[in-house]
Design a protein around this motif. Structure first.
Motif, PDB file in Angstrom:
ATOM      1  N   GLN A  40      -5.257  -5.030   2.424  1.00  0.00           N
ATOM      2  CA  GLN A  40      -6.319  -5.398   1.482  1.00  0.00           C
ATOM      3  C   GLN A  40      -5.952  -4.982   0.064  1.00  0.00           C
ATOM      4  N   ALA A  41      -5.407  -3.781  -0.087  1.00  0.00           N
ATOM      5  CA  ALA A  41      -5.020  -3.301  -1.419  1.00  0.00           C
ATOM      6  C   ALA A  41      -3.934  -4.189  -2.025  1.00  0.00           C
ATOM      7  N   LEU A  42      -2.975  -4.625  -1.213  1.00  0.00           N
ATOM      8  CA  LEU A  42      -1.927  -5.522  -1.701  1.00  0.00           C
ATOM      9  C   LEU A  42      -2.516  -6.872  -2.089  1.00  0.00           C
ATOM     10  N   HIS A  43      -3.451  -7.363  -1.292  1.00  0.00           N
ATOM     11  CA  HIS A  43      -4.100  -8.642  -1.592  1.00  0.00           C
ATOM     12  C   HIS A  43      -4.817  -8.563  -2.944  1.00  0.00           C
ATOM     13  N   GLU A  44      -5.565  -7.496  -3.158  1.00  0.00           N
ATOM     14  CA  GLU A  44      -6.284  -7.313  -4.421  1.00  0.00           C
ATOM     15  C   GLU A  44      -5.316  -7.167  -5.588  1.00  0.00           C
ATOM     16  N   LEU A  45      -4.232  -6.431  -5.379  1.00  0.00           N
ATOM     17  CA  LEU A  45      -3.236  -6.256  -6.432  1.00  0.00           C
ATOM     18  C   LEU A  45      -2.613  -7.588  -6.809  1.00  0.00           C
ATOM     19  N   VAL A 107      -2.203  -0.499  -8.447  1.00  0.00           N
ATOM     20  CA  VAL A 107      -0.870  -0.014  -8.064  1.00  0.00           C
ATOM     21  C   VAL A 107      -0.985   1.400  -7.512  1.00  0.00           C
ATOM     22  N   ASN A 108      -1.733   2.251  -8.196  1.00  0.00           N
ATOM     23  CA  ASN A 108      -1.898   3.634  -7.739  1.00  0.00           C
ATOM     24  C   ASN A 108      -2.595   3.710  -6.386  1.00  0.00           C
TER      25      ASN A 108
END
Length: 117
Positions: A40-45, A107-108
């Motif tokens: 999910q974090a990669l998708h949002e990034l 990114v963080n």
């Protein structure tokens, strides 16, 4: 041995002692898919990086384009490659006005999920 006693093994190396040896366990370890939070974090990034492209000069958007394949959720990318891509995105985003801070924050978040920030 002319190499100072060092041994270099590629593939299986088996040393067997005694009797009753029945074979080699070749099951190995299963590759785990990335955690859903990381996906999910990669998708949002990636979504933020797509928006950021419009705020940066062409040379910087090329840098972002180069990083995008490593940021694909589920991509089979070694961690050092992923970290280099994240670093390139963060450096580019740090110079951007409006979308820079949210991208650096994303990114963080990914780095935190990778266990390295």
């Amino acid at each position: 041995m002319g190499d100072g006693g060092q041994h270099h093994y590629y593939g299986d190396h088996v040393t067997m002692h005694g009797s009753g040896n029945t074979g080699i366990d070749k099951r190995g370890t299963q590759v785990q898919s990335p955690a859903p939070e990381l996906q999910q974090a990669l998708h949002e990034l990636r979504a933020l990086v797509g928006e950021l492209r419009g705020e940066v000069p062409r040379s910087e958007s090329d840098t972002l384009d180069d990083a995008l394949p490593a940021l694909r959720p589920g991509a089979d990318v070694p961690q050092p490659v992923l970290r280099r891509a994240l670093d390139a995105v963060a450096r580019t985003a740090s110079a951007a006005n409006t979308l820079g801070p949210p991208v650096v924050e994303a990114v963080n978040r990914v780095l935190g999920l990778l266990g390295g920030h």
